[in-house]
Design a protein around this motif. Sequence first.
Motif, PDB file in Angstrom:
ATOM      1  N   PRO A   3     -57.014  37.756 105.297  1.00 55.48           N
ATOM      2  CA  PRO A   3     -58.166  36.873 105.412  1.00 55.48           C
ATOM      3  C   PRO A   3     -58.762  36.572 104.041  1.00 55.48           C
ATOM      4  O   PRO A   3     -59.386  37.440 103.418  1.00 55.48           O
ATOM      5  CB  PRO A   3     -59.140  37.673 106.279  1.00 55.48           C
ATOM      6  CG  PRO A   3     -58.783  39.095 106.010  1.00 55.48           C
ATOM      7  CD  PRO A   3     -57.319  39.154 105.702  1.00 55.48           C
ATOM      8  N   VAL A   4     -58.573  35.353 103.567  1.00 59.44           N
ATOM      9  CA  VAL A   4     -59.138  34.962 102.282  1.00 59.44           C
ATOM     10  C   VAL A   4     -60.234  33.934 102.520  1.00 59.44           C
ATOM     11  O   VAL A   4     -60.229  33.219 103.521  1.00 59.44           O
ATOM     12  CB  VAL A   4     -58.066  34.385 101.332  1.00 59.44           C
ATOM     13  CG1 VAL A   4     -57.055  35.458 100.958  1.00 59.44           C
ATOM     14  CG2 VAL A   4     -57.356  33.183 101.953  1.00 59.44           C
ATOM     15  N   ALA A  23     -61.628  35.418  97.548  1.00 59.58           N
ATOM     16  CA  ALA A  23     -61.660  36.855  97.786  1.00 59.58           C
ATOM     17  C   ALA A  23     -61.109  37.158  99.168  1.00 59.58           C
ATOM     18  O   ALA A  23     -61.112  36.299 100.057  1.00 59.58           O
ATOM     19  CB  ALA A  23     -63.088  37.380  97.663  1.00 59.58           C
ATOM     20  N   ALA A  24     -60.647  38.385  99.313  1.00 59.21           N
ATOM     21  CA  ALA A  24     -60.121  38.836 100.604  1.00 59.21           C
ATOM     22  C   ALA A  24     -61.055  39.874 101.190  1.00 59.21           C
ATOM     23  O   ALA A  24     -61.425  40.821 100.493  1.00 59.21           O
ATOM     24  CB  ALA A  24     -58.729  39.418 100.441  1.00 59.21           C
ATOM     25  N   SER A  25     -61.422  39.683 102.410  1.00 57.41           N
ATOM     26  CA  SER A  25     -62.325  40.616 103.075  1.00 57.41           C
ATOM     27  C   SER A  25     -61.592  41.900 103.424  1.00 57.41           C
ATOM     28  O   SER A  25     -60.606  41.883 104.155  1.00 57.41           O
ATOM     29  CB  SER A  25     -62.891  39.969 104.348  1.00 57.41           C
ATOM     30  OG  SER A  25     -63.695  40.892 105.057  1.00 57.41           O
ATOM     31  N   THR A  78     -60.647  39.444  93.110  1.00 54.99           N
ATOM     32  CA  THR A  78     -61.049  38.046  93.212  1.00 54.99           C
ATOM     33  C   THR A  78     -60.200  37.207  92.280  1.00 54.99           C
ATOM     34  O   THR A  78     -59.851  37.645  91.186  1.00 54.99           O
ATOM     35  CB  THR A  78     -62.536  37.887  92.847  1.00 54.99           C
ATOM     36  OG1 THR A  78     -63.332  38.733  93.681  1.00 54.99           O
ATOM     37  CG2 THR A  78     -63.005  36.442  93.027  1.00 54.99           C
ATOM     38  N   VAL A  79     -59.862  36.013  92.726  1.00 53.07           N
ATOM     39  CA  VAL A  79     -59.182  35.037  91.881  1.00 53.07           C
ATOM     40  C   VAL A  79     -60.127  33.865  91.681  1.00 53.07           C
ATOM     41  O   VAL A  79     -60.760  33.391  92.634  1.00 53.07           O
ATOM     42  CB  VAL A  79     -57.864  34.575  92.523  1.00 53.07           C
ATOM     43  CG1 VAL A  79     -57.269  33.401  91.764  1.00 53.07           C
ATOM     44  CG2 VAL A  79     -56.867  35.739  92.557  1.00 53.07           C
ATOM     45  N   ALA A 114     -48.835  31.853 103.384  1.00 48.15           N
ATOM     46  CA  ALA A 114     -49.058  32.265 104.763  1.00 48.15           C
ATOM     47  C   ALA A 114     -50.533  32.348 105.139  1.00 48.15           C
ATOM     48  O   ALA A 114     -50.882  32.167 106.304  1.00 48.15           O
ATOM     49  CB  ALA A 114     -48.395  33.613 105.000  1.00 48.15           C
ATOM     50  N   SER A 115     -51.387  32.646 104.173  1.00 52.30           N
ATOM     51  CA  SER A 115     -52.803  32.815 104.481  1.00 52.30           C
ATOM     52  C   SER A 115     -53.637  31.797 103.730  1.00 52.30           C
ATOM     53  O   SER A 115     -53.432  31.590 102.537  1.00 52.30           O
ATOM     54  CB  SER A 115     -53.260  34.227 104.102  1.00 52.30           C
ATOM     55  OG  SER A 115     -52.746  35.167 104.992  1.00 52.30           O
ATOM     56  N   TRP A 116     -54.590  31.222 104.426  1.00 62.98           N
ATOM     57  CA  TRP A 116     -55.429  30.165 103.867  1.00 62.98           C
ATOM     58  C   TRP A 116     -56.900  30.428 104.160  1.00 62.98           C
ATOM     59  O   TRP A 116     -57.248  30.965 105.224  1.00 62.98           O
ATOM     60  CB  TRP A 116     -55.054  28.813 104.495  1.00 62.98           C
ATOM     61  CG  TRP A 116     -53.711  28.317 104.096  1.00 62.98           C
ATOM     62  CD1 TRP A 116     -52.508  28.716 104.577  1.00 62.98           C
ATOM     63  CD2 TRP A 116     -53.453  27.331 103.102  1.00 62.98           C
ATOM     64  NE1 TRP A 116     -51.493  28.038 103.949  1.00 62.98           N
ATOM     65  CE2 TRP A 116     -52.044  27.172 103.046  1.00 62.98           C
ATOM     66  CE3 TRP A 116     -54.240  26.557 102.264  1.00 62.98           C
ATOM     67  CZ2 TRP A 116     -51.432  26.273 102.170  1.00 62.98           C
ATOM     68  CZ3 TRP A 116     -53.635  25.662 101.407  1.00 62.98           C
ATOM     69  CH2 TRP A 116     -52.236  25.529 101.371  1.00 62.98           C
ATOM     70  N   GLY A 117     -57.733  30.020 103.205  1.00 63.70           N
ATOM     71  CA  GLY A 117     -59.155  30.047 103.457  1.00 63.70           C
ATOM     72  C   GLY A 117     -59.594  28.782 104.189  1.00 63.70           C
ATOM     73  O   GLY A 117     -58.780  27.895 104.456  1.00 63.70           O
ATOM     74  N   GLN A 118     -60.886  28.707 104.486  1.00 62.33           N
ATOM     75  CA  GLN A 118     -61.431  27.574 105.227  1.00 62.33           C
ATOM     76  C   GLN A 118     -61.730  26.385 104.329  1.00 62.33           C
ATOM     77  O   GLN A 118     -61.938  25.276 104.842  1.00 62.33           O
ATOM     78  CB  GLN A 118     -62.713  28.003 105.949  1.00 62.33           C
ATOM     79  CG  GLN A 118     -62.466  29.022 107.039  1.00 62.33           C
ATOM     80  CD  GLN A 118     -61.549  28.501 108.109  1.00 62.33           C
ATOM     81  OE1 GLN A 118     -61.770  27.426 108.669  1.00 62.33           O
ATOM     82  NE2 GLN A 118     -60.480  29.232 108.410  1.00 62.33           N
TER      83      GLN A 118
END
Length: 126
Positions: A3-4, A23-25, A78-79, A114-118
């Motif tokens: 989850p990013v 960031a990833a929770s 964090t990136v 594979a994983s995307w933020g909103q």
Amino acid sequence: QLPVAESGGGLVQPGGSLRLACAASGSTLFPYAIAWFRQAPGKEREGVSCISSGSNKTYYVDAVKGRFTTSRDNAKSTVFLQMDKMKPEDTAVYYCAADFLGFCSGFGAAEKFASWGQGTQVTVSS
């Protein structure tokens, strides 16, 4: 999936600067290649930059070279995407995405990640 989430979007004048964060929770981004994409209204999603895992090698699309810088803070997991000398054509929704293999090769292809933020809205306007 990882989850990013992105943060830091907003309104900026042409020539100004903005810094986005990804960031990833509850997890670390260290093992993953992290890319930034953007999508403007009526346009396809475009890969903007990528930072690999380990070596932290960075890659940029030609349109942002010399203006955008992506970096990684492992301590904060964090990136960042530092955007300077911004132009109206930078206006878009910006997304961060994670690749579990850790490599940036072919980062322009959204299906690699594979994983995307909103997404976070960035508007460059006077």
